[in-house]
Design an enzyme around this catalytic site. Structure first.
Site, PDB file in Angstrom:
ATOM      1  N   LYS A 163       0.937  -1.013   0.112  1.00 55.87           N
ATOM      2  CA  LYS A 163      -0.011  -0.075   0.056  1.00 55.87           C
ATOM      3  C   LYS A 163       0.738   1.280   0.092  1.00 55.87           C
ATOM      4  O   LYS A 163       1.782   1.460   0.867  1.00 55.87           O
ATOM      5  CB  LYS A 163      -0.914  -0.037   1.238  1.00 55.87           C
ATOM      6  N   ASP A 188      -0.568  -0.807  -4.429  1.00 56.69           N
ATOM      7  CA  ASP A 188      -2.042  -0.179  -4.431  1.00 56.69           C
ATOM      8  C   ASP A 188      -2.050   1.235  -3.896  1.00 56.69           C
ATOM      9  O   ASP A 188      -1.576   1.237  -2.610  1.00 56.69           O
ATOM     10  CB  ASP A 188      -2.781  -1.342  -3.599  1.00 56.69           C
ATOM     11  N   ASP A 238      -9.671  -1.543  -9.644  1.00 59.30           N
ATOM     12  CA  ASP A 238     -10.196  -2.271  -8.367  1.00 59.30           C
ATOM     13  C   ASP A 238     -11.736  -1.519  -8.172  1.00 59.30           C
ATOM     14  O   ASP A 238     -12.515  -1.748  -8.777  1.00 59.30           O
ATOM     15  CB  ASP A 238      -9.258  -2.057  -7.259  1.00 59.30           C
ATOM     16  N   LYS A 262     -13.413  -8.617  -7.025  1.00 59.44           N
ATOM     17  CA  LYS A 262     -13.830  -8.812  -5.617  1.00 59.44           C
ATOM     18  C   LYS A 262     -15.287  -9.083  -5.653  1.00 59.44           C
ATOM     19  O   LYS A 262     -15.732  -8.154  -6.259  1.00 59.44           O
ATOM     20  CB  LYS A 262     -13.284  -7.774  -4.586  1.00 59.44           C
TER      21      LYS A 262
END
Length: 369
Positions: A163, A188, A238, A262
């Site tokens: 991250k 990310d 995402d 997801k």
């Protein structure tokens, strides 16, 4: 199948560590576990993976509970359902994480009735027997990141997602890549960069990343189109992709090269399958991510990551990394970095009902005796 009873367990599960991104920090996970019982006393489970605050998407756990109790469940209880995907004929994905949890519980229930696995019911194609796990590391100082990478490398993990944020993201990734030349590495940004910081993002091209996920603080796919033209590194989308229409638009604009899927974010397995089919038709790489979630939702992502043509297996690691005790039995275990795919019916795991009740802070039952 006839839906006899639906139970909602609002759970609060302590995390083993503070998980930090550019947008939030959490030390426990609240979710809603849905348990559906049919007329034969078969049981299916799903999980609402919305957060208590709208930092990931606008949907929150409070929204989910209200919609379930006063809208979705009253339209489902005591009704006959031929196939779990039938609910998508009358429920629009306005609350995708809520819808996904309900659908996932129905798919688990249906698969058990049919004596099939989740993947047989949804995809009915050849899958892998195991997958490589992957570690997601939150926003920490570089010394701590290196310490954790060393630790998880010894456990057999070879892929790490970091991250990052604009203030120090490139510096961290550069330090990691200099020390670990051979690990699979991706980043990310959780929508933390501005398009004006394109020169900073272009520095990532030197680091041999698998992709950079959600770099821009933007909902404009044209900005992503401009960025992808300038970057050699693949952009992975995402949370920017929540609907089929989002995906179609992003593909047409060539705004990205990789999709992180997801189940909760897109509204359930019905939409997951459609998105994977569209990615396959459009030469877009896809892979299966995960949330900070209990094993009820995580094991579903483990199943999806077993598809043969995923770009990378997934953000999936052992249950005990996040929780002292997970709700599922057996828990997810990455042995030498490898996770075995469950072979049982439905989700292929059992639920620890005692632990589920111990984690529960609020309970609702609709239908039944």
């Amino acid at each position: 199948m006839r839906i006899n009873k639906i139970e909602l367990f609002h759970v609060k599960i302590p995390l083993n560590f503070m998980f930090k991104t550019s947008k939030t920090a959490i030390d426990h996970r609240e979710t809603i576990i849905i348990k559906i019982t049919d007329e034969l006393q078969n049981k299916g489970y799903g999980e609402v993976v919305a957060f208590t605050e709208p930092f990931y998407t606008n949907e929150t756990l409070i929204d989910s509970k209200y919609v379930l109790i006063y809208n979705y469940i009253p339209n489902l209880i005591h009704k006959d359902i031929k196939h779990p995907f039938d609910i998508h004929k009358w429920i629009k994905p306005s609350y995708p994480m809520t819808l996904a949890a309900l659908e996932n519980a129905l798919v688990d229930l249906y698969a058990k009735r049919e004596k099939q696995s989740i993947m047989d019911v949804v995809f009915n194609e050849e899958i892998n027997d195991d997958i490589y796990g992957g570690i997601v590391l939150g926003d920490q100082d570089v010394q701590e990141l290196i310490k954790q990478i060393d630790h998880y490398k010894k456990e057999g993990y070879i892929r790490f997602k970091i991250k990052i944020k604009p203030e120090d993201g490139v510096l961290k990734l550069k330090a990691i890549r200099e020390k670990y030349t051979n690990i699979q590495l991706l980043a990310d940004a959780n929508k933390s960069y501005k398009i004006e910081q394109i020169d900073e993002l272009k520095k990532l091209d030197k680091l041999n990343l698998l992709c950079i996920e959600e770099p821009l603080d933007s909902v404009d796919f044209l900005e992503y189109q401009s960025l992808q033209k300038e970057l050699q590194t693949s952009i992975c989308l995402d949370e920017s992709i929540q609907t089929i229409n989002d995906l179609v638009t992003a593909i047409k604009l060539k705004a990205f090269k990789v999709l992180n899927i997801k189940v909760g974010r897109v509204g359930g397995l019905y939409y997951v399958k459609k998105m994977i089919e569209l990615c396959r038709e459009s030469n877009i790489e896809y892979w299966v991510g995960s949330m900070v979630e209990s094993g009820i939702s995580k094991i579903l992502h483990v199943h999806l990551a077993s598809l043969k043509d995923t770009y990378i297996p997934g953000d999936l690691s052992s249950s005990n990394r996040y929780f002292k005790r997970d709700i599922i039995k057996p828990e997810i275990i990455a042995k030498n970095g490898i996770i075995k795919i469950p072979k049982g019916y439905g989700l292929g795991v059992d639920i620890d009902e005692t632990l589920l009740k111990n984690y529960t802070i609020d309970y609702e039952k609709i239908g039944g005796e």
